[in-house]
Design a protein around this motif. Structure first.
Motif, PDB file in Angstrom:
ATOM      1  N   PHE A 258       0.844  -1.207   0.000  1.00 53.20           N
ATOM      2  CA  PHE A 258       0.000   0.000   0.000  1.00 53.20           C
ATOM      3  C   PHE A 258       0.878   1.256   0.000  1.00 53.20           C
ATOM      4  CE2 PHE A 258      -2.249   3.361   2.357  1.00 53.20           C
ATOM      5  CZ  PHE A 258      -3.350   3.527   1.511  1.00 53.20           C
ATOM      6  N   PHE A 259       1.920   1.260   0.809  1.00 51.30           N
ATOM      7  CA  PHE A 259       2.812   2.408   0.858  1.00 51.30           C
ATOM      8  C   PHE A 259       3.502   2.624  -0.495  1.00 51.30           C
ATOM      9  CE2 PHE A 259       3.778   2.904   5.688  1.00 51.30           C
ATOM     10  CZ  PHE A 259       2.415   3.044   5.926  1.00 51.30           C
ATOM     11  N   VAL A 260       3.923   1.528  -1.136  1.00 51.79           N
ATOM     12  CA  VAL A 260       4.561   1.622  -2.449  1.00 51.79           C
ATOM     13  C   VAL A 260       3.629   2.274  -3.465  1.00 51.79           C
ATOM     14  CG1 VAL A 260       5.365   0.263  -4.433  1.00 51.79           C
ATOM     15  CG2 VAL A 260       6.170  -0.288  -2.133  1.00 51.79           C
ATOM     16  N   GLY A 261       2.324   1.938  -3.364  1.00 51.10           N
ATOM     17  CA  GLY A 261       1.363   2.463  -4.321  1.00 51.10           C
ATOM     18  C   GLY A 261       0.894   3.873  -4.046  1.00 51.10           C
ATOM     19  N   TYR A 262       0.740   4.232  -2.765  1.00 52.27           N
ATOM     20  CA  TYR A 262       0.047   5.474  -2.460  1.00 52.27           C
ATOM     21  C   TYR A 262       0.922   6.607  -1.939  1.00 52.27           C
ATOM     22  CZ  TYR A 262      -4.309   3.249  -3.576  1.00 52.27           C
ATOM     23  OH  TYR A 262      -5.316   2.639  -4.270  1.00 52.27           O
ATOM     24  N   ILE A 263       2.105   6.331  -1.461  1.00 48.62           N
ATOM     25  CA  ILE A 263       3.001   7.431  -1.095  1.00 48.62           C
ATOM     26  C   ILE A 263       3.399   8.240  -2.340  1.00 48.62           C
ATOM     27  CG2 ILE A 263       5.327   7.990  -0.273  1.00 48.62           C
ATOM     28  CD1 ILE A 263       4.973   5.962   1.928  1.00 48.62           C
ATOM     29  N   PRO A 264       3.798   7.571  -3.449  1.00 44.74           N
ATOM     30  CA  PRO A 264       4.068   8.359  -4.666  1.00 44.74           C
ATOM     31  C   PRO A 264       2.856   9.147  -5.148  1.00 44.74           C
ATOM     32  CG  PRO A 264       4.980   6.161  -4.877  1.00 44.74           C
ATOM     33  CD  PRO A 264       4.122   6.152  -3.648  1.00 44.74           C
ATOM     34  N   PHE A 265       1.659   8.571  -4.981  1.00 45.48           N
ATOM     35  CA  PHE A 265       0.433   9.242  -5.405  1.00 45.48           C
ATOM     36  C   PHE A 265       0.221  10.545  -4.638  1.00 45.48           C
ATOM     37  CE2 PHE A 265      -4.096   9.741  -4.132  1.00 45.48           C
ATOM     38  CZ  PHE A 265      -4.576  10.269  -5.331  1.00 45.48           C
ATOM     39  N   THR A 266       0.335  10.497  -3.323  1.00 44.68           N
ATOM     40  CA  THR A 266       0.111  11.699  -2.520  1.00 44.68           C
ATOM     41  C   THR A 266       1.213  12.728  -2.746  1.00 44.68           C
ATOM     42  OG1 THR A 266       1.211  10.641  -0.621  1.00 44.68           O
ATOM     43  CG2 THR A 266      -1.180  10.450  -0.744  1.00 44.68           C
ATOM     44  N   VAL A 267       2.453  12.266  -2.960  1.00 40.27           N
ATOM     45  CA  VAL A 267       3.547  13.194  -3.255  1.00 40.27           C
ATOM     46  C   VAL A 267       3.303  13.891  -4.585  1.00 40.27           C
ATOM     47  CG1 VAL A 267       6.015  13.386  -3.764  1.00 40.27           C
ATOM     48  CG2 VAL A 267       5.239  11.928  -1.885  1.00 40.27           C
ATOM     49  N   VAL A 269       0.417  14.515  -6.065  1.00 43.65           N
ATOM     50  CA  VAL A 269      -0.666  15.499  -5.942  1.00 43.65           C
ATOM     51  C   VAL A 269      -0.130  16.794  -5.346  1.00 43.65           C
ATOM     52  CG1 VAL A 269      -2.842  16.032  -4.778  1.00 43.65           C
ATOM     53  CG2 VAL A 269      -2.503  13.790  -5.826  1.00 43.65           C
ATOM     54  N   PHE A 270       0.724  16.678  -4.329  1.00 44.25           N
ATOM     55  CA  PHE A 270       1.329  17.873  -3.730  1.00 44.25           C
ATOM     56  C   PHE A 270       2.179  18.610  -4.765  1.00 44.25           C
ATOM     57  CE2 PHE A 270       4.920  19.947  -1.608  1.00 44.25           C
ATOM     58  CZ  PHE A 270       4.248  20.795  -0.723  1.00 44.25           C
ATOM     59  N   TYR A 271       2.967  17.845  -5.521  1.00 43.28           N
ATOM     60  CA  TYR A 271       3.824  18.450  -6.547  1.00 43.28           C
ATOM     61  C   TYR A 271       2.993  19.120  -7.637  1.00 43.28           C
ATOM     62  CZ  TYR A 271       6.608  18.402 -10.856  1.00 43.28           C
ATOM     63  OH  TYR A 271       7.214  18.749 -12.030  1.00 43.28           O
ATOM     64  N   ALA A 272       1.984  18.424  -8.149  1.00 39.90           N
ATOM     65  CA  ALA A 272       1.200  18.927  -9.279  1.00 39.90           C
ATOM     66  C   ALA A 272       0.377  20.158  -8.928  1.00 39.90           C
ATOM     67  CB  ALA A 272       0.280  17.824  -9.807  1.00 39.90           C
ATOM     68  N   THR A 273       0.055  20.322  -7.654  1.00 43.58           N
ATOM     69  CA  THR A 273      -0.752  21.474  -7.245  1.00 43.58           C
ATOM     70  C   THR A 273       0.093  22.637  -6.737  1.00 43.58           C
ATOM     71  OG1 THR A 273      -1.062  20.447  -5.058  1.00 43.58           O
ATOM     72  CG2 THR A 273      -2.802  20.104  -6.687  1.00 43.58           C
ATOM     73  N   ASN A 274       1.416  22.497  -6.838  1.00 46.75           N
ATOM     74  CA  ASN A 274       2.289  23.566  -6.352  1.00 46.75           C
ATOM     75  C   ASN A 274       3.351  23.997  -7.360  1.00 46.75           C
ATOM     76  OD1 ASN A 274       1.834  24.158  -3.241  1.00 46.75           O
ATOM     77  ND2 ASN A 274       1.518  21.959  -3.541  1.00 46.75           N
ATOM     78  N   VAL A 275       3.322  23.399  -8.544  1.00 43.07           N
ATOM     79  CA  VAL A 275       4.312  23.741  -9.570  1.00 43.07           C
ATOM     80  C   VAL A 275       3.589  24.157 -10.841  1.00 43.07           C
ATOM     81  CG1 VAL A 275       6.218  22.887 -10.980  1.00 43.07           C
ATOM     82  CG2 VAL A 275       5.975  22.107  -8.613  1.00 43.07           C
ATOM     83  N   ASN A 276       3.935  25.284 -11.405  1.00 46.35           N
ATOM     84  CA  ASN A 276       3.305  25.718 -12.649  1.00 46.35           C
ATOM     85  C   ASN A 276       4.008  25.072 -13.842  1.00 46.35           C
ATOM     86  OD1 ASN A 276       5.546  27.421 -13.568  1.00 46.35           O
ATOM     87  ND2 ASN A 276       4.964  28.786 -11.896  1.00 46.35           N
ATOM     88  N   TRP A 283       6.347  20.418 -18.347  1.00 45.52           N
ATOM     89  CA  TRP A 283       5.205  19.660 -18.861  1.00 45.52           C
ATOM     90  C   TRP A 283       5.563  18.176 -18.979  1.00 45.52           C
ATOM     91  CZ3 TRP A 283       2.689  20.378 -24.380  1.00 45.52           C
ATOM     92  CH2 TRP A 283       1.385  19.865 -24.360  1.00 45.52           C
ATOM     93  N   GLN A 284       6.730  17.904 -19.531  1.00 43.28           N
ATOM     94  CA  GLN A 284       7.180  16.523 -19.673  1.00 43.28           C
ATOM     95  C   GLN A 284       7.441  15.888 -18.313  1.00 43.28           C
ATOM     96  OE1 GLN A 284      10.554  17.414 -22.196  1.00 43.28           O
ATOM     97  NE2 GLN A 284       9.480  16.723 -24.047  1.00 43.28           N
ATOM     98  N   ARG A 285       8.045  16.643 -17.397  1.00 40.45           N
ATOM     99  CA  ARG A 285       8.326  16.126 -16.053  1.00 40.45           C
ATOM    100  C   ARG A 285       7.026  15.775 -15.328  1.00 40.45           C
ATOM    101  NH1 ARG A 285      10.716  20.343 -14.232  1.00 40.45           N
ATOM    102  NH2 ARG A 285      12.741  19.779 -15.109  1.00 40.45           N
ATOM    103  N   ASN A 286       6.044  16.639 -15.455  1.00 39.15           N
ATOM    104  CA  ASN A 286       4.753  16.386 -14.817  1.00 39.15           C
ATOM    105  C   ASN A 286       4.120  15.117 -15.374  1.00 39.15           C
ATOM    106  OD1 ASN A 286       1.631  16.679 -14.788  1.00 39.15           O
ATOM    107  ND2 ASN A 286       2.307  18.150 -13.239  1.00 39.15           N
ATOM    108  N   TRP A 287       4.185  14.940 -16.689  1.00 34.62           N
ATOM    109  CA  TRP A 287       3.571  13.757 -17.310  1.00 34.62           C
ATOM    110  C   TRP A 287       4.251  12.472 -16.845  1.00 34.62           C
ATOM    111  CZ3 TRP A 287       5.097   9.819 -20.687  1.00 34.62           C
ATOM    112  CH2 TRP A 287       4.059   9.032 -21.177  1.00 34.62           C
ATOM    113  N   TRP A 288       5.588  12.475 -16.843  1.00 33.51           N
ATOM    114  CA  TRP A 288       6.308  11.274 -16.435  1.00 33.51           C
ATOM    115  C   TRP A 288       6.119  10.967 -14.949  1.00 33.51           C
ATOM    116  CZ3 TRP A 288       7.782   7.312 -18.984  1.00 33.51           C
ATOM    117  CH2 TRP A 288       8.147   7.428 -20.334  1.00 33.51           C
ATOM    118  N   PHE A 289       6.110  11.999 -14.121  1.00 27.32           N
ATOM    119  CA  PHE A 289       5.888  11.809 -12.683  1.00 27.32           C
ATOM    120  C   PHE A 289       4.487  11.235 -12.459  1.00 27.32           C
ATOM    121  CE2 PHE A 289       6.390  14.069  -8.274  1.00 27.32           C
ATOM    122  CZ  PHE A 289       6.218  12.848  -7.652  1.00 27.32           C
ATOM    123  N   GLY A 290       3.476  11.838 -13.106  1.00 26.20           N
ATOM    124  CA  GLY A 290       2.108  11.361 -12.951  1.00 26.20           C
ATOM    125  C   GLY A 290       1.926   9.950 -13.460  1.00 26.20           C
ATOM    126  N   THR A 291       2.571   9.632 -14.560  1.00 26.61           N
ATOM    127  CA  THR A 291       2.474   8.290 -15.122  1.00 26.61           C
ATOM    128  C   THR A 291       3.173   7.272 -14.223  1.00 26.61           C
ATOM    129  OG1 THR A 291       2.413   9.199 -17.371  1.00 26.61           O
ATOM    130  CG2 THR A 291       2.975   6.869 -17.143  1.00 26.61           C
TER     131      THR A 291
END
Length: 332
Positions: A258-267, A269-276, A283-291
């Motif tokens: 569960f930690f392996v799956g959801y710690i990256p997810f919550t991190v 979300v924090f990154y995507a909502t605080n970086v323009n 744009w590419q970094r955001n896509w690869w991180f989200g993927t």
């Protein structure tokens, strides 16, 4: 292609990945989808046949498998969102909202089911007699409340906050790098506030509490194991310690995945909502991180049923028996 060239040729259908990368991610997530659906279906069948609803432990595992199964099914929509539908969402808006509603809902469900499982395991180790007083009806009410509360707090808000709209790329806007199927621009500030209030409740606090409970169980098991040397002839104590060891191993495996799956997810979300996203690189970094974080979530869904089998002799035997019967039917 450098930034200036890209800006000059940029259109509303441009994407931050190549066609080859999209094909690779499609194949990878497609495989995880198949494995997740198949593995959790098999596990639900086995737990149901083992009368899981009569066991407080297996009841939480059964409905955790159900959450993983549903999450695996809707992952097909996110596969499309992150690749072929990234800049042009060709499906009805309903499917966009469906994914976000179900994905957040099942994530909250998984978090609270794992916490609940840790709680009953802790009670079982510390107060084994009292744990037997937990009846099937109590477990069903508990599980029903988890699904209801998480639906109200996860699914309904996402139905309001998400949708399909053309994103304005290369601006200071937080959602400039997001897929066209995501949180609507007008709701982005509300979404950020929503995550600030709900993620601690549905992710961070359950994670911390589960970790503390797991460590407490480990400490109690180790203490009792040391006491065995002083009562080496107590076979009942040996059997109890053996069961507690297996319970701790299973809990550790579930929590770890569960930690392996959801710690990256919550991190993320924090990154995507605080970086323009005013550059191509961002744009590419955001896509690869989200993927990447979504791949971690899919790995979690696929590993869970495997770990349930490997850490439970009862489930492992039932799994072998199920496939043995299936093989015999196929041969006949």
């Amino acid at each position: 292609m450098n930034n200036s060239t890209f800006y000059n040729t940029y259109t509303k259908t441009s994407v931050p990945f190549t066609e080859g990368e999209a094909v690779f991610i499609t194949v990878l997530l497609g495989l995880f989808l198949i494995v997740g659906v198949f593995g959790n279906t098999v596990m639900m069948i086995i737990l149901y046949r083992l009368k899981a609803l009569r066991s407080v432990y297996d009841s939480f595992v059964l409905f955790l498998c159900l959450a993983d199964f549903i999450s695996s099914l809707v992952s097909s929509i996110n596969l499309y969102i992150r690749t072929w539908g990234y800049s042009q969402f060709g499906l009805p808006v309903f499917f966009c909202k469906l994914f976000w509603c179900v994905d957040v809902w099942t994530s909250y469900v998984s978090s609270f089911h794992i916490l609940s499982y840790a709680i009953v395991r802790f009670i079982g180790v510390l107060f084994p007699i009292k744990c037997r007083r937990i009846k099937p009806v109590h477990t069903r009410i508990w599980i029903a409340l988890i699904w209801l509360v998480t639906f109200l707090c996860g699914c309904i808000p996402m139905a309001i906050l998400t949708g399909v709209e053309t994103k304005t790329r290369f601006t200071k806007a937080v959602d400039a790098t997001w897929p066209v199927c995501s949180q609507l621009s007008k709701w982005v500030p509300t979404y950020i506030q929503y995550t600030e209030y709900t993620y601690p409740i549905f992710f961070y606090i359950p994670m911390l509490a589960t970790a503390v409970l797991s460590l407490s169980i480990a400490a109690m098991v180790l203490k009792r194991r040391r006491n065995i040397s002083q009562s080496i002839s107590d076979q009942a104590l040996k059997r109890r310690i053996k069961k507690e060891n297996l319970a701790f191993v299973q809990l550790s495996a579930i929590v770890g995945v569960f930690f392996v799956g959801y710690i990256p997810f919550t991190v993320f979300v924090f990154y995507a909502t605080n970086v323009n996203g005013d550059t191509l690189e961002e744009w590419q970094r955001n896509w690869w991180f989200g993927t990447a974080q979504y791949i971690c979530m899919r790995i979690s869904d696929c590993l869970n049923p495997i770990l349930y089998s490997l850490t439970s002799k009862k489930i492992l035997k039932a799994t072998a028996k199920l496939f043995k019967k299936r093989h015999a039917v196929d041969k006949s």
